[in-house]
Scaffold this active site. Sequence first.
Site, short mmCIF file in Angstrom:
data_model
loop_
_atom_site.label_atom_id
_atom_site.label_comp_id
_atom_site.label_asym_id
_atom_site.label_seq_id
_atom_site.Cartn_x
_atom_site.Cartn_y
_atom_site.Cartn_z
N ARG A 80 -5.81 -1.91 3.52
CA ARG A 80 -6.33 -0.91 4.22
C ARG A 80 -6.09 -0.86 5.63
NH1 ARG A 80 -9.81 -1.37 -0.33
NH2 ARG A 80 -10.04 0.25 -1.87
N SER A 107 5.81 -1.31 -0.99
CA SER A 107 5.30 -0.87 -2.05
C SER A 107 6.38 0.01 -2.85
CB SER A 107 4.09 0.08 -1.79
OG SER A 107 3.55 0.91 -2.99
N THR A 112 3.29 -6.48 -10.10
CA THR A 112 1.79 -5.98 -9.95
C THR A 112 1.29 -5.67 -11.62
OG1 THR A 112 1.81 -5.29 -7.85
CG2 THR A 112 0.11 -4.35 -9.33
N LYS A 162 0.94 -10.45 -9.09
CA LYS A 162 -0.10 -9.96 -8.35
C LYS A 162 -1.21 -9.23 -9.25
CE LYS A 162 -1.21 -6.50 -4.82
NZ LYS A 162 -1.95 -5.77 -5.53
N THR A 201 0.97 -1.22 0.15
CA THR A 201 -0.14 0.12 0.19
C THR A 201 0.87 1.27 -0.06
OG1 THR A 201 -0.20 -0.35 2.37
CG2 THR A 201 -1.93 -1.05 0.98
#
Length: 357
Positions: free
Chosen positions: A307, A106, A156, A228, A78
């Site tokens: 989150r 990240s 990603t 991902k 994140t």
Amino acid sequence: MTMVCLDDFEEYAKQHLSKSTWDYYEAGADECCTRDDNLQAYKRIRLRPRILRDVSINDTRTSVLGREISFPVGIAPTAFHCLAWHEGELATARATEALNTCYIASTYATCSVEEIAAAAPNGYRWFQLYLYRDRKLSEQIVHRVEALGYKALVLTVDVPYTGKRRNDIRNQFKLPPHLKVKNFEGMFQEQTEAQEEYGIPANTLDPSISWKDVCWLQSLTRLPIIIKGILTKEDAELAVEHGVQGIIVSNHGGRQLDGGPATIDCLPEIVDTVQGRVEVYMDGGIRTGNDVLKAIALGARCVFIGRPAIWGLAYKGEDGVKEILNILHDEFRLSMVLAGCRNVAEINRNLIQFSRL
């Protein structure tokens, strides 16, 4: 305030973060249907507990890529942790090191990969990677994280373009001047502020990324590569054929393509497709230990939370992230033993019943 469950941390963060920061973290794409369904999908799944199983001795430990972790929950990549807490990713890294689980750092961190490694030198870390039009940017950071002891690359693949997050557009979201995407500090000095998108120049991401780039990445590094952003059995099969070591079933927290499926709903077909040839993980919508149990029962090796880690940071920094992880750990242990499982290896699909509602 006594923090009993992850919802308590969410409410605290909503009250204490600025509106634009809260909107950034909470955003889904477009109408947020996929973001919300990530949560609702767990409520359509019921558990079939077994009884009289002698669960007096129980063990939540598992392993990912051969490394033992304390329970099957890690921290998903994140961005911009310093928006939630002044120490940002350093606090997150220390918390995951203390609880012996996996932290995926990240690309869009507000602390550099070097700073994160120094903050938690014994932590188990993977690095989330994007591929850029200028491949040298990606290549440089791959070599940096490999030298620093990061243990895997998490490529990603669901962001050829950034999803439309309406509140970010309304708020004209930008990083405040004192924060930077530290991994690329000083690399974009010729760009103007008006060209920025989430802290780096717009149009930096490469929309031409394809399976051949997985081969290119393998030529650069000996690190395991995890893909991902896979949601279909077809792409899971292609990932295996291209020699990756893991798959994270992910829809980017509902922040990319709206109207796609919840990740927990995609998990079984992907697990069935790969047949143990690579490890399968997932993120999206995990809020309770019950959710973790359901995901593991459907074949995930480990789940990752996004989150909720931010909410923990907003509450109390490193200690807040530890509290989030401890609550999930305790809830998972309780759900596991109440379902009749003494260890993670005993959790299987026989525990699962899909609701007819």
